[in-house]
Design an enzyme around this catalytic site. Structure first.
Site, PDB file in Angstrom:
ATOM      1  N   SER A 186      -9.813   1.274   2.589  1.00  0.00           N
ATOM      2  CA  SER A 186      -8.873   2.311   1.775  1.00  0.00           C
ATOM      3  C   SER A 186      -7.754   1.749   1.065  1.00  0.00           C
ATOM      4  CB  SER A 186      -8.412   3.442   2.626  1.00  0.00           C
ATOM      5  OG  SER A 186      -7.234   2.731   3.736  1.00  0.00           O
TER       6      SER A 186
ATOM      7  N   SER B 164      -9.957  -0.783   6.947  1.00  0.00           N
ATOM      8  CA  SER B 164      -9.334  -0.658   5.489  1.00  0.00           C
ATOM      9  C   SER B 164      -8.465  -1.815   4.992  1.00  0.00           C
ATOM     10  CB  SER B 164      -8.346   0.778   5.749  1.00  0.00           C
ATOM     11  OG  SER B 164      -9.177   1.738   5.598  1.00  0.00           O
TER      12      SER B 164
ATOM     13  N   LYS C  96       0.750  -1.216   0.087  1.00  0.00           N
ATOM     14  CA  LYS C  96       0.034   0.052   0.055  1.00  0.00           C
ATOM     15  C   LYS C  96       0.835   1.084   0.022  1.00  0.00           C
ATOM     16  CE  LYS C  96      -3.873   1.892   2.640  1.00  0.00           C
ATOM     17  NZ  LYS C  96      -4.880   1.681   3.837  1.00  0.00           N
TER      18      LYS C  96
END
Lengths: 481, 104
Positions: free
Chosen positions: A160, A184, A85
């Site tokens: 996310s 997330s 990420k």
């Protein structure tokens, strides 16, 4: 066949890949080439990545192949392609948080998890798209455009960590790391049909994870199966003196837990977290709990009314911490600077241009919740709710080994479907309580709901309860086949 | 609980004030949108403000934290060049910013 139908599928898992590389059945370079070809074929439709590290990855894969040729074991992740990420710092490789604020920032150091992955023989393939500064549940808040769900391109991947979930679901990599502040990792894993794990707070070092809400943030893996996720947790977890909230407890034996079955395991279905789910999600979830009971788990319902305050408390605590953490983006030391007459107008211009709408909204909300006159009524009160929820969980775990709920109240939704911020925040209704309490939780795919989109079952466990969480998660995975 | 919290809404003037505290320059459209949206979110949050929690202690963190200290030994640290290369304006080993004080 329409253009939005699924054309990409998850690749073989972490362990299979590492074994293939170590036994010279397949070279790390060939594994990587497969990944890069798949990325070249589908990435323009999916947009899982902010950056693909073509050359660095090829060089690293060839180093792994050299080690193997010389009889040296590169580690448990030998030649395994992973994605990170884009809020996890990588030395000399851009780390943007999908924000204009950090678009040109190059971290001078590696996050601890990056060093651990590399030491274990992994090949880092790229940095994945995300909601800006990890604030969102759909990856629509990225400053660089949304990611699409590989299961069906008309739908969001969740967020996310949407790029991480999509990169695994599309078969671009075997595994990705995400971060989970209120769901997330788990929610996008659920929406994309992959496994996602948020470990106990403090299990995995946050050194080099760009902070959103420091008392809630935790790094974890997204994988194609439960055992792989257990292995990745073992690799990235453990004590780190560079994170003052790191727990000094062994983090091992998780993979072994996956084979233990669920005979006699007490499974609590949390009614407050099941009730908000749509009928299709409830149907898949109930099928899962019925099957668990059939193989020997003691399944019962439990009501934890305190959890209904979780969402409101979370959306005071997380923005409050974010408003403080994001104060550092002031155009002085690194990141974007927009010129101004004096220092204050420079800061205001920089922050106005660098942050997107959701980040501004949360900074505003957090600044308000922390401002004098409101602090006790909002932030202080939310902190008390946090205690209330943690204690209520504690009582529940006297009667149950794990708690279960749907991960997300719905399957993946369409782009632009949740314009009202509160509507979007409701996506996290079942996941945030674990963050508030600091407990581990994971999402395991189980069946399909509306529009043939994946449903995820969430397994929650008490602090340091990863072993029993993986034990149950692995059985759910088996029952889903 | 304060009167402001029980009202649960936020005025446009308050939004302007909060934006200045947060060093965010918002245009008229953003101010209108945030006044409306923050009002709705705070309305929802007031469900928390209304519970009687006088006997519950606040929790700032999942781990009971005491002071975490390390031995006072030299460790790796960042080089000046690493800082310089990311800085918007670096001058003679320092971060340079526009003027902070008015001319006297």
């Amino acid at each position: 066949m329409t253009s939005t139908q699924r054309t990409s599928f998850p690749r073989q898992g972490v362990r299979e890949t590492a074994i293939a590389v170590k036994t010279r059945f397949q070279s790390a370079s060939d594994v990587l080439s497969d990944c890069l070809e798949e990325i070249a074929r589908c990435e323009d439709k999916i947009h899982a990545f902010n950056l693909v590290l073509d050359n660095q990855a090829r060089q690293r894969a060839s180093e792994i192949d050299d080690l193997i040729a010389r009889g040296i074991d590169p580690g448990p992740l030998a030649g395994v392609p992973v994605a990170l990420k884009d809020n996890i710092c990588t030395r000399e490789i851009a780390t943007t948080c999908s924000s204009k604020m950090l678009e040109r920032w190059i971290p001078p150091y590696n996050a601890t998890v990056v060093a651990k992955l590399q030491d274990a023989g992994a090949v880092i393939v790229g940095k994945t798209n995300m909601d800006e500064f990890a604030m969102g549940s759909s990856t629509e808040n990225s400053a660089f455009g949304p990611t699409r769900n590989p299961c069906n391109l008309d739908y969001v991947p969740g967020g996310s960590s949407g790029g991480s979930a999509a990169s695994v679901a599309a078969g671009f990599v075997c595994c990705a790391l995400g971060s989970d502040t209120g769901g997330s990792i788990r929610q996008p894993a659920s929406l994309c049909g992959v496994v996602g794990v948020k470990p106990t707070y403090g299990r995995v070092s946050r050194y080099g994870l760009i902070a959103f809400a420091s008392s809630l943030d935790q790094i974890g893996p997204l994988c194609v199966n439960v055992g792989d996720a257990a292995l990745i947790c073992e690799v990235i977890g453990g004590y780190d003196p560079r994170d003052s909230t790191s727990i000094d407890e062994p983090f091992s034996g998780l993979l072994d837990s996956c084979d233990k079955g669920v005979d006699g395991i007490r499974v609590g279905v949390v009614t407050e977290l099941l009730a908000p789910a749509s009928p299709d999600v409830q149907a898949a979830f109930t099928k899962c709990t019925d099957k668990l009971a059939a193989i020997g788990a003691k399944v019962d319902e439990i009501s934890i009314p305190e959890l209904s305050y979780g969402l409101a408390a979370y959306y005071l605590i997380a923005p409050a911490e974010a408003s403080s953490n994001l104060a550092r983006y002031d155009g002085v030391r690194y990141g974007l600077r927009v010129a101004g007459q004096d220092v204050e107008s420079m800061m205001r211009a920089t922050r106005s241009a660098g942050f997107g709408p959701e980040v501004k909204r949360r900074i505003m909300l957090g600044t308000y919740a922390l401002s004098s006159g409101y602090y006790d009524a909002y932030y202080g009160q939310a902190q008390r709710v946090r205690t209330l929820i943690t204690k209520a969980f504690g009582r529940a775990y006297e009667s149950f080994d794990v708690l279960l709920s749907p991960t997300s109240p719905t399957v993946a939704f369409g782009f632009g479907a949740k314009q009202d911020p509160l509507d979007m925040y409701n996506s996290d209704i079942a996941t945030i309580a674990s963050n508030l309490a600091g407990h581990p939780a994971m999402s395991v795919p189980f069946g399909l709901g509306a529009n043939n989109l994946p449903v995820g079952v969430q397994v929650m466990a008490p602090t340091l309860g990863e072993a029993v969480m993986f034990q149950v998660g692995a059985q759910i995975e088996g029952l889903a086949q | 609980m304060t009167d402001q919290a029980s009202r649960g809404k936020i005025s446009r003037e308050e939004v302007v004030h909060i934006a200045s505290l947060a060093r965010l320059g918002l245009d008229d459209g953003e101010l209108d949108a945030f006044t409306r949206e923050l009002g709705a979110i705070l309305d929802h949050a007031s469900t928390v403000a209304e519970i009687d929690l006088r006997d519950v202690s606040p929790m700032s963190h999942p781990i009971a934290l005491s002071n975490v200290l390390r031995d006072d030994v030299l460790d790796e640290c960042l080089e000046l060049e690493d800082l310089q290369s990311n800085a918007p304006d670096f001058f003679e080993g320092k971060f340079r910013v526009p003027k902070i004080l008015d001319e006297p």
